[in-house]
Design an enzyme around this catalytic site. Structure first.
Site, PDB file in Angstrom:
ATOM      1  N   LYS A  79       0.836  -1.215   0.000  1.00 30.24           N
ATOM      2  CA  LYS A  79       0.000   0.000   0.000  1.00 30.24           C
ATOM      3  C   LYS A  79       0.862   1.254   0.000  1.00 30.24           C
ATOM      4  O   LYS A  79       0.639   2.173  -0.789  1.00 30.24           O
ATOM      5  CB  LYS A  79      -0.907  -0.052   1.235  1.00 30.24           C
ATOM      6  CG  LYS A  79      -1.910   1.067   1.337  1.00 30.24           C
ATOM      7  CD  LYS A  79      -3.163   0.625   2.069  1.00 30.24           C
ATOM      8  CE  LYS A  79      -2.969   0.426   3.561  1.00 30.24           C
ATOM      9  NZ  LYS A  79      -3.039   1.672   4.335  1.00 30.24           N
ATOM     10  N   ARG A 130      -8.893  11.712  12.176  1.00 23.11           N
ATOM     11  CA  ARG A 130      -7.453  11.512  12.413  1.00 23.11           C
ATOM     12  C   ARG A 130      -6.682  12.833  12.411  1.00 23.11           C
ATOM     13  O   ARG A 130      -7.020  13.758  11.688  1.00 23.11           O
ATOM     14  CB  ARG A 130      -6.897  10.518  11.380  1.00 23.11           C
ATOM     15  CG  ARG A 130      -7.558   9.154  11.577  1.00 23.11           C
ATOM     16  CD  ARG A 130      -7.027   8.120  10.657  1.00 23.11           C
ATOM     17  NE  ARG A 130      -5.640   7.807  10.929  1.00 23.11           N
ATOM     18  CZ  ARG A 130      -4.894   7.029  10.152  1.00 23.11           C
ATOM     19  NH1 ARG A 130      -5.406   6.511   9.061  1.00 23.11           N
ATOM     20  NH2 ARG A 130      -3.644   6.788  10.466  1.00 23.11           N
ATOM     21  N   GLN A 179       4.530   9.361   7.270  1.00 22.62           N
ATOM     22  CA  GLN A 179       3.614  10.239   6.548  1.00 22.62           C
ATOM     23  C   GLN A 179       3.984  11.696   6.768  1.00 22.62           C
ATOM     24  O   GLN A 179       3.983  12.506   5.839  1.00 22.62           O
ATOM     25  CB  GLN A 179       2.175   9.970   6.986  1.00 22.62           C
ATOM     26  CG  GLN A 179       1.718   8.570   6.595  1.00 22.62           C
ATOM     27  CD  GLN A 179       0.347   8.212   7.127  1.00 22.62           C
ATOM     28  OE1 GLN A 179      -0.293   9.009   7.816  1.00 22.62           O
ATOM     29  NE2 GLN A 179      -0.105   7.013   6.821  1.00 22.62           N
ATOM     30  N   ASP A 181       1.957  -1.135  11.942  1.00 20.49           N
ATOM     31  CA  ASP A 181       0.663  -1.580  11.401  1.00 20.49           C
ATOM     32  C   ASP A 181       0.323  -3.017  11.801  1.00 20.49           C
ATOM     33  O   ASP A 181      -0.749  -3.520  11.456  1.00 20.49           O
ATOM     34  CB  ASP A 181       0.672  -1.478   9.872  1.00 20.49           C
ATOM     35  CG  ASP A 181       0.729  -0.023   9.404  1.00 20.49           C
ATOM     36  OD1 ASP A 181       0.268   0.862  10.157  1.00 20.49           O
ATOM     37  OD2 ASP A 181       1.249   0.226   8.307  1.00 20.49           O
TER      38      ASP A 181
HETATM   39  C1  S3P Z   1       2.535   4.821   6.244  1.00 19.12           C
HETATM   40  C2  S3P Z   1       3.038   5.233   7.442  1.00 19.12           C
HETATM   41  C3  S3P Z   1       2.494   4.789   8.744  1.00 19.12           C
HETATM   42  C4  S3P Z   1       1.622   3.555   8.598  1.00 19.12           C
HETATM   43  C5  S3P Z   1       0.654   3.665   7.449  1.00 19.12           C
HETATM   44  C6  S3P Z   1       1.404   3.876   6.140  1.00 19.12           C
HETATM   45  C7  S3P Z   1       3.129   5.355   5.006  1.00 19.12           C
HETATM   46  O1  S3P Z   1       1.706   5.826   9.285  1.00 19.12           O
HETATM   47  O2  S3P Z   1       0.901   3.326   9.792  1.00 19.12           O
HETATM   48  O3  S3P Z   1      -0.140   2.513   7.350  1.00 19.12           O
HETATM   49  O4  S3P Z   1       2.834   4.826   3.917  1.00 19.12           O
HETATM   50  O5  S3P Z   1       3.918   6.311   5.097  1.00 19.12           O
HETATM   51  P1  S3P Z   1       2.345   7.006  10.207  1.00 19.12           P
HETATM   52  O6  S3P Z   1       3.203   7.847   9.363  1.00 19.12           O
HETATM   53  O7  S3P Z   1       1.145   7.749  10.720  1.00 19.12           O
HETATM   54  O8  S3P Z   1       3.086   6.264  11.289  1.00 19.12           O
END
Ligand code: S3P
Length: 436
Positions: free
Chosen positions: A25, A126, A173, A319
């Protein structure tokens, strides 16, 4: 009566077979985004046909990018260049995807036009201040709802300047949003993290020809660079594989082969935790898939013991806690989780919702601010509300494989956000699972 979709899960047979898990993903989101910003045409192979990643692709269509789907799991993206996005005529719907919304916030804050990012019920709860605050420091103007919640109203046309951002949260993120804004900013932008997080943005920007310096927990780039189209091969998603790793570990007589799973070290904390618990998981046929390490994972049933999950592993398995809770439920002796408060702001409050799920199946779970102690025991049948969280739903289906009675898993439609076809793949491997 609610119109929510439910599943009934129960003990099946020992799990067996060779499975192909859908594409990653995180990588799929970024592949579409960066290909859209590149000069030239990029092909993406192994793209996750999930609702989250399709929502991101649709957003880029609304931003004027031509994206073709020659066959499922493939995309051909006609990049428009970093300065080629068009003003959208309607709000941009990120669906359930925090990754989509937060990365887009960084990118759209730097555009000459206004835009609005909206999401579904879960995403609308969120926290977004974690991205809007550093972006504001760079000169962006983003309005949120009260409490820093979506929708995000992004006012374009503001020149951005690079910052040295010391992130208070370990979040890929947040890091990625700042780096994407940094691509458009005057001067250099750097991000330092409290714990290293997944580095797909850094690796993939580099593959698209961006000069970016990075090491675990740190990244720096200069504004004003262009991206060069490149083809991306998306590996199988470790986070989706995780449910099968746990299921085959706990169901006696099981042996599964999961083909070519992405093993980026910032994603495989669960593998380390399961091995500490005594799991029997071998890596075979190692290779590299679009610059990412991949291998077949061969998992066999093994008795598990409870552990104190090392806090240093938490960001690398952020996750995977719903799956870890189920492994812990079926182990010998308690498992203690600490330093995982971030789980409270995922697609659901995963500490509360997963604790409630195991309690509904007859176990004792002591929840704390930033973790939980899971006391294993015999799982009973019952009803579990997944709160529309895809990973809670799948983890509960795994738990049901060891339950004495039937488990009704409520509100499972969101499994399609990350793992379309989970029910068919699981059923084929031997899970007891049907629509309820
Ligand atoms: C992700 C970062 C994580 C993860 C999410 C996907 C990403 O979130 O939990 O499923 O693709 O950068 P956070 O940045 O909030 O930790």
């Amino acid at each position: 009566m609610s119109d929510k979709q439910n599943w009934t899960a129960s003990r099946g047979r020992p799990l067996s077979g060779t499975l192909d898990i859908p594409g990653d993903k995180s990588v799929s989101h970024r592949a579409v985004m960066f290909a859209a910003l590149a000069d030239g045409v990029s092909k993406i192979d192994g793209f996750l046909e999930g609702e989250d990643t399709r929502a991101t692709a649709k957003v880029f269509s609304q931003l004027g990018v031509k994206i073709e789907t020659p066959s499922p799991s493939r995309r051909i993206v006609h990049g428009v260049g970093v300065d080629g996005l068009k003003a959208p005529s309607a709000p941009l719907d990120c669906g359930n995807a925090g990754t989509g919304m937060r990365l887009l916030a960084g990118l759209l804050a730097a555009q000459p036009f206004d835009s609005v990012l909206v999401g579904d019920e879960s995403l609308s709860k969120r926290p977004m201040r974690r991205v809007s605050a550093p972006l504001a420091e760079m000169g962006a103007r983003i309005d949120t709802e009260e409490g820093g919640l979506p929708p995000l109203r992004i006012h374009g046309g503001h020149a951005l300047r690079g910052i040295d951002f010391v992130s208070p949260v370990a979040s890929a993120q947040v890091k990625s949003a700042v780096l994407l804004a940094g691509l458009y900013a005057e001067g250099e932008t750097s991000v330092r993290e409290p714990h290293p997080t997944r580095d797909y943005t850094e690796r993939m920007l580099s593959a698209f020809g961006v000069d970016i310096e990075f090491s675990p927990g740190y990244a720096k780039l200069r504004g004003g660079q262009r991206l060069r189209a490149t083809d991306i091969a998306v590996p199988a998603d470790f986070s989706s594989a995780a449910f099968f790793l746990v299921a085959a570990s706990i169901v006696p007589g099981s042996e599964l082969r999961l083909r070519a799973v992405g093993l980026n070290p910032r994603r495989t904390g669960l593998l380390a935790a399961l091995r500490l618990m005594g799991a029997d998981i071998r890596e075979e046929n190692p290779s590299s898939h679009g610059g990412e390490p991949v291998a077949d994972l061969v998992v066999r049933h093994a008795p598990l013991r409870g552990i104190e999950v090392p806090e240093a592993l938490v960001p690398d398995m952020i996750d995977e806690f719903p799956a870890l809770f189920v492994a812990a439920a079926c182990a010998e002796g308690p498992t203690v989780v600490r330093g995982a408060a971030e789980l409270r702001v995922k697609e659901s409050d995963r500490l509360a919702v997963m604790s409630a799920a195991l309690r509904a199946l007859g176990l004792r779970v002591d929840e704390t601010e930033d973790g939980a102690t899971i006391h294993p025991g015999s799982l009973q049948g019952g009803r579990v509300d997944s709160h529309g969280d895809h990973r809670i739903a799948m983890a509960t289906v795994v738990a049901a494989q060891m339950a004495a009675g039937e488990v009704v898993v409520e509100d499972v439609a969101n499994v399609a956000t990350s793992f379309p076809g989970f029910d068919a793949l699981a059923g084929g491997a031997g899970f007891g699972l049907r629509n309820a």
